[in-house]
Motif scaffolding. Structure first.
Motif, mmCIF file in Angstrom:
data_model
loop_
_atom_site.group_PDB
_atom_site.id
_atom_site.type_symbol
_atom_site.label_atom_id
_atom_site.label_comp_id
_atom_site.label_asym_id
_atom_site.label_seq_id
_atom_site.Cartn_x
_atom_site.Cartn_y
_atom_site.Cartn_z
ATOM 1 N N THR A 111 139.026 20.924 -36.694
ATOM 2 C CA THR A 111 140.153 21.817 -36.957
ATOM 3 C C THR A 111 140.113 23.083 -36.117
ATOM 4 N N TYR A 112 139.059 23.250 -35.295
ATOM 5 C CA TYR A 112 138.955 24.403 -34.405
ATOM 6 C C TYR A 112 139.527 24.111 -33.012
ATOM 7 N N SER A 137 132.439 19.868 -39.526
ATOM 8 C CA SER A 137 132.645 20.508 -40.820
ATOM 9 C C SER A 137 131.843 21.791 -40.893
ATOM 10 N N LEU A 203 146.039 19.616 -43.857
ATOM 11 C CA LEU A 203 146.046 20.552 -44.984
ATOM 12 C C LEU A 203 145.073 20.115 -46.073
ATOM 13 N N ARG A 206 141.536 21.123 -45.042
ATOM 14 C CA ARG A 206 141.309 22.555 -45.210
ATOM 15 C C ARG A 206 141.220 22.935 -46.690
ATOM 16 N N THR A 207 142.101 22.366 -47.498
ATOM 17 C CA THR A 207 142.087 22.670 -48.930
ATOM 18 C C THR A 207 140.783 22.213 -49.568
ATOM 19 N N GLY A 209 137.949 21.941 -48.031
ATOM 20 C CA GLY A 209 136.907 22.858 -47.583
ATOM 21 C C GLY A 209 136.857 24.121 -48.409
#
Length: 238
Positions: A111-112, A137, A203, A206-207, A209
């Motif tokens: 996600t980066y 992660s 999403l 991320r949620t 995480g």
């Protein structure tokens, strides 16, 4: 030969706390050289310009000492939906001209905006091990070994990625699905059933995480990655 796969993605963490979640989505299986040509009203639901080109992928293979004879390459991934795509894992099955499988390339995105390609010499069941090389992660470092099972999809899609560190499997991800014809009707049905699938998947990651962080799972610092033919920053992909 393009196909769609309606699938369930599951993530299971065994350590440091046990956690599991699943979400439904769909994927495209396409020939790298012949992406689907959709009627213009459907094109916002499936764009393919973000994927590797043959020259790019063959350049990567050559850099790893693998010669390509121009055989077909199949790609399993999300398509771009309304201009957005996020693929934690894109799989390329690289064949020889005689139809035999030469190598599998597992392309991991985080996600980066980082990307890393793993070159795999799989066995007859699509299995291979490879050392982890990229931070994915925030709850895991870059140490450990991936144990992958990436058989070429048929009527069923069944992929597994397990991260082993210290003799234990703290994380496993599976993708299980069934093949449906790549018709306009199928695409519309799946797009309505799973709207904005790539965005929803991102999403959910991320949620999840945030949930793990709130449960006290410690964050592992993100190292600085240095670009190489197999690992670079993708940023915004066209």
């Amino acid at each position: 030969m393009p196909a769609l796969y309606e699938a369930v993605v599951r993530h299971v963490r065994a350590a440091p706390v046990r956690s599991a979640f699943a979400h439904r989505t769909y994927y495209w299986l396409t020939d790298l050289d012949r992406p689907p040509r959709l009627p213009w009203p459907l094109r916002p639901l499936a764009g393919f310009g973000h994927r590797a080109t043959r020259a790019d992928l063959e350049g990567f293979l050559a850099g790893e000492g693998v010669r390509s004879d121009g055989g077909p390459i199949l790609v399993l991934a999300h398509a771009r939906v309304l201009g957005y795509v996020f693929d934690p894992l894109t799989v390329y099955w690289c064949h020889r001209r005689d139809g035999t499988l030469a190598r599998v390339v597992a392309e991991v995105h985080n996600t980066y905006g980082d990307r890393h390609r793993y070159l795999l010499d799989v066995d007859g069941r699509g299995r291979a091990d490879t050392a982890k090389a990229m931070y994915v992660s925030p709850f895991h470092g870059v140490e450990g070994t991936y144990r992958l099972a990436l058989p070429e999809p048929g009527e069923r899609l069944a992929l597994t990625v397990t991260l082993h560190t210290g003799g234990a499997p703290p994380f496993a991800a599976t993708v299980r699905g069934r093949r449906v014809p790549a018709t306009a009707a199928s695409l519309l049905r799946l797009a309505l059933r799973h709207p904005l699938a790539p965005l929803v998947g991102a999403l959910r990651i991320r949620t999840r995480g945030i949930g793990l962080y709130l449960r006290g799972v410690p964050i592992r610092p993100r190292p600085t990655h240095h670009g190489s033919p197999a690992h670079d920053r993708t940023g915004a992909r066209p």
